[in-house]
Design an enzyme around this catalytic site. Structure first.
Site, PDB file in Angstrom:
ATOM      1  N   LYS A   1     -32.749 -44.660  -5.937  1.00 30.73           N
ATOM      2  CA  LYS A   1     -31.392 -44.148  -5.758  1.00 30.73           C
ATOM      3  C   LYS A   1     -30.363 -45.044  -6.449  1.00 30.73           C
ATOM      4  O   LYS A   1     -29.418 -44.559  -7.074  1.00 30.73           O
ATOM      5  CB  LYS A   1     -31.086 -44.036  -4.266  1.00 30.73           C
ATOM      6  CG  LYS A   1     -31.921 -42.998  -3.539  1.00 30.73           C
ATOM      7  CD  LYS A   1     -31.640 -43.020  -2.041  1.00 30.73           C
ATOM      8  CE  LYS A   1     -32.497 -41.993  -1.304  1.00 30.73           C
ATOM      9  NZ  LYS A   1     -32.274 -42.033   0.157  1.00 30.73           N
TER      10      LYS A   1
ATOM     11  N   SER B   1     -31.352 -38.478   4.369  1.00 31.04           N
ATOM     12  CA  SER B   1     -30.504 -39.489   3.737  1.00 31.04           C
ATOM     13  C   SER B   1     -29.151 -38.953   3.301  1.00 31.04           C
ATOM     14  O   SER B   1     -28.281 -39.726   2.908  1.00 31.04           O
ATOM     15  CB  SER B   1     -31.227 -40.098   2.535  1.00 31.04           C
ATOM     16  OG  SER B   1     -31.495 -39.112   1.560  1.00 31.04           O
TER      17      SER B   1
END
Length: 819
Positions: free
Chosen positions: A739, A696
């Site tokens: 996140k 990511s």
């Protein structure tokens, strides 16, 4: 319905001439009977279609076709529901009963094959073909021996308890025809419909008699086994009665002599407990066997102590002791809401389980797994679920467990053997249906002593845990009624087979608004009570709680928040105890430094301005979401790529892919392609002691490199997440909610998210979505347009980088924000 009432069978009637049997006959379908030729049987008829068929037969020549149904549950059978071979019968008598039923007496004539079957009014009419049975040579020695053997088998079965009418036994003695003998025996063996029909389907008389011989042989063997079992049971009963009588005599003699035998009294108490405790059959048998062993031992021997310990464990376990469930759904939901804030998915799942349990009492307990960062309330949620269900709560911690015997127990051959943690905890819970929490299942390990996770496979499988066998007990224990709840911080370390047995429910981190609600509703009252305070001693304002969340903690849960509140309560309790506090202590934002000291600097907030070569990335960790920075610089060299910061293999590959993308798009990005030949690029992710991996960070790596090459600063208020391909496509990643929460805590204004992750944004609380903007992207061109405050397109290519006084290395340079 045509039902059967067994009666003596008459085989004195001679067979009917097949030429006299009509080729079209009404059909009487039989549910639980197969009619044989020359058989006379009374039948009760209740179905309208069957009554109509009987009336049709009486109006004609009293002949009717008797055919068995394939399935007795069908009330209106068709040709497909009937067997192909039946028996032509003649109606001898008919009686109409007061309850509207008809009783008939029917005699079978011969076999017939059903060619077609059609409806005529409400009943069936069949086109039949009479079956001519071949003649058998009765003088053949082999046939004569088979006939004699069948007669002997019938006689043996009769002696062993199989009931045959006396008239049948008389007819058997004088019957030599193998076909009629087979039909006679088959009609008196009480066979089920499929077996009887299989005999009727055999046309050849000798083969039919051979089939009857096989059936008789099997039944005689079963009767012999039953006889042996009954004999042994009778002997055991007589022996038990004799032992009981002698023991009672011995006990009476000891009482008369005034003698007391503690060991005998102990044995008697064990036997009484076995009678009063509702053990499973296997447990009862094994416990009595061990008590008998103990009775033959010396009372002070070491082996007797081992047997005593085993018997004590067996008698103390809750084999059939359970607590009643609270099936009031509203009350259960009220309890869950009272104990925990939010967590709607988990609360809904528990209420659904209660709803199904209310409709189906013998429901097997589900296997739930709560996954989330520390401090979000996984363990306390298990206690709340137990309270809502009205069950006992049991918990074991599996963190650091390496020995399989901790789960399955030790075998009794070892010194100091004990059952496993599962059985031990159930004993202390005193219930066979508690809420059982397996804490930290992601932290088990395997070594030479076995793998605890493998032992848990049986515990967490609803199809197997009803017969869980602990090595110490040696008998099955039913765990199917236990509601197992496992907890974990991450799923990656859990074996796939183990994970497949659990229903995973994710508990993400809390937002600032949720933490404020939790602190006001749960944490502050709990800490006030724990420190002997009340609201008249201390009041913490909402602004102070927000400051604690914002400046003193950086976590997904609320554990550190509760510690900070506890610290304030301790200092206030000291003031109250010393008599310094004369009125209510009100803690606002400006008083926090007196209680908690100076605010701690949060790592994720150090970047305050746009910087060349530094991009903000988002990461998922077992403790929740985090933000981290990707730094890159260029220096004179030969085009090497240096990666530091303890990066994993996947993250290193993402960095190489980002470099390849930047080189392939150099012209569009305004980068001098020649610089890649004489410039080394160094990518570093700070906090090198912490391992980092995952795809990511690919977008942030690419933006950091592009910024270094173009010397354009990256916006400091933007964070990136997403996997990058060589052609610049952005792929979806996981942990979006965690996140986003981390970005919101760090005051990030814009988050670049892969477009394929758009469905995940629905899980983001509305209070967070109002504070953060999302940019959904599919390729790097879209990322570049939002990552820099100035456009890179149309720029003149930069000159070759040389490391000298006039052209310093490409290092991160602080830049003022440009409006």
């Amino acid at each position: 319905m045509a039902g059967q009432e067994r009666s003596p069978l008459d085989y004195s009637v001679e067979g009917s001439d097949d030429s006299q049997i009509p080729h079209t006959l009404p059909v009487l379908a039989l549910k639980d009977l197969v009619a044989f030729p020359f058989m006379i049987a009374p039948l009760f008829v209740t179905r309208d279609s069957s009554i109509a068929a009987i009336e049709e037969a009486i109006d004609r020549d009293r002949t009717i076709l008797l055919v068995a149904q394939k399935r007795a549950t069908i009330e209106d059978p068709t040709q497909e529901d009937l067997h192909k071979i039946g028996t032509v019968g003649v109606l001898m008598r008919m009686f109409k009963l007061p309850d509207q039923r008809i009783r008939i007496l029917v005699q079978g004539l011969s076999r017939a094959r059903v060619k077609t079957c059609k409806k005529k009014g409400s009943f069936l009419v069949a086109q039949i073909e009479p079956i001519e049975e071949p003649e058998a040579n009765e003088d053949d020695p082999e046939i004569a021996a088979l006939v004699r053997e069948v007669k002997e088998k019938v006689k043996s079965a009769s002696e062993l308890g199989r009931t045959f009418p006396p008239e049948v036994l008389v007819v058997l003695e004088n019957l030599e025809d193998p076909g009629r003998l087979a039909d006679l025996v088959a009609s008196n063996l009480d066979l089920d419909v499929p077996d009887s029909q299989s005999v009727l389907d055999i046309v050849h008389p000798v083969r039919r008699l051979s089939r009857i011989h096989q059936i008789l042989t099997s039944q005689v063997e079963l009767l012999n086994v039953r006889e042996r079992i009954n004999s042994r049971a009778k002997v055991e009963i007589d022996r038990s009665q004799r032992e009981y009588f002698l023991r009672q005599q011995l006990k009476a003699i000891q009482n008369e002599l005034g003698e007391t035998d503690d060991f005998s009294e102990e044995i008697n108490q064990y036997r009484e407990q076995v009678e009063t405790t509702r053990l499973s059959p296997e447990a009862r048998q094994e416990t009595l066997r061990q008590i008998q062993r103990l009775e033959r031992m010396q009372s002070d021997s070491a082996e007797a102590a081992i047997v005593r310990n085993y018997v004590d464990w067996m008698l103390s376990l809750p084999w059939s002791k359970s607590t009643p469930d609270t099936l009031d759904l509203r009350k259960a939901r009220t309890i869950l809401d009272r104990e925990h804030y939010d967590l709607e998915d988990v609360k809904t799942r528990i209420v659904e389980y209660l709803a199904v349990l209310k409709l189906k009492q013998n429901l097997k307990g589900p296997i739930l797994c709560f996954v989330g960062p520390p401090g979000v309330g996984k363990t306390s949620l298990g206690r709340a679920i137990a309270t809502a269900l009205g069950r006992k709560f049991a918990r074991i911690s599996l963190g650091g467990v390496h020995d399989e015997a901790e789960i399955r127990g030790h075998r009794r051959t070892y010194v100091g053997a004990m059952p496993g943690k599962i059985i031990q905890t159930l004993r202390y819970a005193e219930s066979d249906n508690p809420v059982f929490m397996l804490d930290e299942v992601d932290k088990t390990g395997a070594d030479s002593r076995g793998d605890p996770a493998a032992a848990l496979l049986e515990v967490l499988d609803p199809e197997q845990n009803c017969t869980f066998r602990d090595n110490f007990l040696g008998v099955p224990f039913d765990l199917s009624r236990v509601l197992f709840i496992a907890t974990a911080n991450m799923l990656d370390t859990i074996r796939p087979a183990f994970r497949d047995r659990m229903e995973v429910l994710t508990l993400p981190g809390y937002t600032e608004h949720e933490k404020l609600k939790i602190a006001r509703r749960f944490l502050v009252p709990r800490q006030l009570s724990a420190h002997g305070l009340s609201t008249r001693h201390l009041r913490i304002t909402d602004a102070a709680v927000k400051t604690i969340i914002d400046s003193y903690t950086n976590e997904a849960g609320v554990r550190n928040l509760e510690r900070a509140i506890a610290s304030i309560c301790r200092k206030t309790a000291r003031q109250v105890a010393e008599g310094e506090a004369t009125r209510q202590s009100r803690v606002a934002t400006k008083e926090l430094q007196d209680f908690l000291g100076a605010p701690r600097k949060i790592r994720s907030r150090l970047l305050r301005q746009d910087t060349v070569g530094v991009a903000t990335a988002l990461a998922w960790t077992p403790t929740g979401g985090e933000i981290f920075f990707v730094e890159s610089i260029g220096m004179k060299g030969r085009g090497k790529l240096i990666l530091t910061g303890q990066l994993g293999d996947v993250m290193k590959e993402s960095a190489r892919a980002a470099m390849s993308y930047a080189r392939s798009r150099a012209a569009q990005l305004g980068i001098d392609l020649s610089m890649f030949g004489h410039t080394d690029f160094h990518i570093h992710v700070p906090e090198g002691a912490i391992p980092k991996d995952g795809p990511s960070g690919g977008v942030a790596l690419a933006i950091s490199l592009i910024s270094t090459c173009t010397r354009r600063p990256v916006r400091q208020d933007i964070a990136f997440t997403g996997e990058i391909t060589l052609r610049g496509r952005i792929l979806a990643v996981g942990g979006i909610k965690e996140k986003v929460l981390a970005a919101q805590r760090s005051r990030v204004r814009l988050i670049v998210v892969p477009k394929d992750n758009q469905p995940d944004l629905r899980e983001i609380p509305e209070t967070v979505r109002d504070k953060v903007e999302f940019q959904l992207v599919e390729d790097m061109d879209e990322v570049v347009r939002v990552a820099f405050r100035e456009s890179l397109t149309g720029r003149r290519s930069v000159t070759t980088v040389r490391q000298d006084a006039a052209n310093p290395p490409l290092s991160p340079l602080p830049m003022k924000p440009r409006r």
